[in-house]
Each structure stands twice: as structure tokens, then as C-alpha cells.
Design a protein around this motif. Structure first.
Motif, PDB file in Angstrom:
ATOM      1  N   THR A  37       0.841  -1.193   0.000  1.00  0.00           N
ATOM      2  CA  THR A  37       0.000   0.000   0.000  1.00  0.00           C
ATOM      3  C   THR A  37       0.883   1.252   0.000  1.00  0.00           C
ATOM      4  O   THR A  37       2.048   1.202   0.392  1.00  0.00           O
ATOM      5  CB  THR A  37      -0.913   0.031   1.236  1.00  0.00           C
ATOM      6  N   ASN A 102      -6.076   1.355  -7.043  1.00  0.00           N
ATOM      7  CA  ASN A 102      -6.661   0.933  -5.771  1.00  0.00           C
ATOM      8  C   ASN A 102      -6.890  -0.572  -5.751  1.00  0.00           C
ATOM      9  O   ASN A 102      -7.162  -1.187  -6.782  1.00  0.00           O
ATOM     10  CB  ASN A 102      -7.982   1.654  -5.538  1.00  0.00           C
ATOM     11  N   ARG A 103      -6.811  -1.149  -4.545  1.00  0.00           N
ATOM     12  CA  ARG A 103      -7.031  -2.573  -4.359  1.00  0.00           C
ATOM     13  C   ARG A 103      -8.516  -2.870  -4.505  1.00  0.00           C
ATOM     14  O   ARG A 103      -9.365  -2.078  -4.109  1.00  0.00           O
ATOM     15  CB  ARG A 103      -6.515  -2.986  -2.977  1.00  0.00           C
ATOM     16  N   ASN A 107     -10.338  -0.971  -1.545  1.00  0.00           N
ATOM     17  CA  ASN A 107     -10.079   0.299  -2.222  1.00  0.00           C
ATOM     18  C   ASN A 107      -8.866   1.022  -1.642  1.00  0.00           C
ATOM     19  O   ASN A 107      -8.793   2.248  -1.678  1.00  0.00           O
ATOM     20  CB  ASN A 107     -11.313   1.198  -2.172  1.00  0.00           C
ATOM     21  N   MET A 110      -2.647   1.302  -3.817  1.00  0.00           N
ATOM     22  CA  MET A 110      -1.550   0.350  -3.924  1.00  0.00           C
ATOM     23  C   MET A 110      -0.427   0.938  -4.772  1.00  0.00           C
ATOM     24  O   MET A 110      -0.649   1.842  -5.593  1.00  0.00           O
ATOM     25  CB  MET A 110      -2.024  -0.958  -4.546  1.00  0.00           C
TER      26      MET A 110
END
Length: 157
Positions: A37, A102-103, A107, A110
Motif C-alpha cells: 500500500t 486501488n485494491r 479500495n 496500492m
């Protein structure tokens, strides 16, 4: 007011945060690039860059200081043998953070964090961009090209 509160605690206790950053720094040194992140990458950058600066001076004292932080002898030997040779003349800025979006699950922002001198793709792109100059307009036909084209048309008829 939050004066002098620079550190991002990352929602962890002090010991958990130190262990996590130590493990992430070891992984970064071993693999040269990790995916994490953005908040952790920014915290890791503040953690690992002083260690890389210490590895420029290959002495027993600096090795012991770095080992007390990393607790991984393979990462320490990699840092002092391989990484220190590549970054010997660089005055700082040993890491690069590349945001990837975003993951999917939560969200979270990353990114990749990598050691700067080890990304061959970026190094090749910089060399290729400097070498390749393209023209926007069409190249004008020379007289030799025009005579060759006329001869080809005449032989086709």
C-alpha cells in the motif's frame, strides 16, 4: 494540534510496526521491488533510505547497526555487497514509488516500491527516449526515390 507528529503509525503498536518495516525492508533489499500500500511504502522509504546510506561505508560498525535494524544476515550481505556498489555515487533518493491504483477488496491505494538503480525497464526507456527522435511530418521524397518509383511503374505496365 498535532505539532511534531510526523510518523504514520499505520494502525499498529510500536513493536509491530518496527517488525513489519524490518521485514519489508529485508524483502525490498532481496527482491529489489515489492508491491504494497502507498502508506506502508512511504513509511518504508523513511525507514530504508538511512540504512542504504549507512551501507556506503563498509565497516564493522555500520554492518552491526544495519543488522540490529534488519535482523536478516542475507539482506545485510546483499545490501553491503550488491546494492552499495550500484548506489555508491548517488547522493540520496534510492527508492521509487510507482502508484498502481486501488485494491479491489478495500479500495486501498496500492503501489510498487523499488530500488532506483535496479529497474532495467526504466533505464532502457530513458536511453531509448533520448536516442529516438521521430518526425511528425512525412519525409519528402528525394529525386533518387522518385526515379526508382517511376521505373517500377514503367516496368509494371
Amino acid at each position: 494540534m498535532r505539532h511534531n507528529k510526523k510518523i504514520n503509525h499505520l494502525g499498529r503498536t510500536n513493536t509491530h510496526r518496527e517488525a513489519m518495516l524490518s521485514n519489508m525492508a529485508s524483502s525490498l533489499i532481496k527482491h529489489k521491488r515489492i508491491f504494497t500500500t502507498t502508506a506502508k511504502a512511504k513509511a518504508l522509504r523513511k525507514y530504508v533510505e538511512p540504512l542504504i546510506t549507512k551501507c556506503k561505508d563498509d565497516s564493522t560498525h555500520s554492518r552491526r547497526i544495519v543488522f540490529s535494524t534488519l535482523q536478516d544476515k542475507y539482506a545485510v550481505t546483499e545490501l553491503f555487497q550488491e546494492v552499495s556498489k550500484k548506489i555508491g555515487d548517488r547522493p540520496g533518493g534510492y527508492t521509487r514509488i510507482i502508484k498502481t491504483g486501488n485494491r479491489l477488496g478495500d479500495n486501498a491505494a496500492m503501489c510498487f516500491i523499488e530500488l532506483v538503480d535496479y529497474n532495467e525497464n526504466m533505464l532502457k526507456d530513458n536511453v531509448a527516449k533520448k536516442a529516438a527522435k521521430t518526425r511528425r511530418s512525412r519525409k519528402k521524397a528525394t529525386t533518387a526515390d522518385a526515379t526508382v518509383a517511376e521505373a517500377n511503374e514503367a516496368s509494371a505496365e
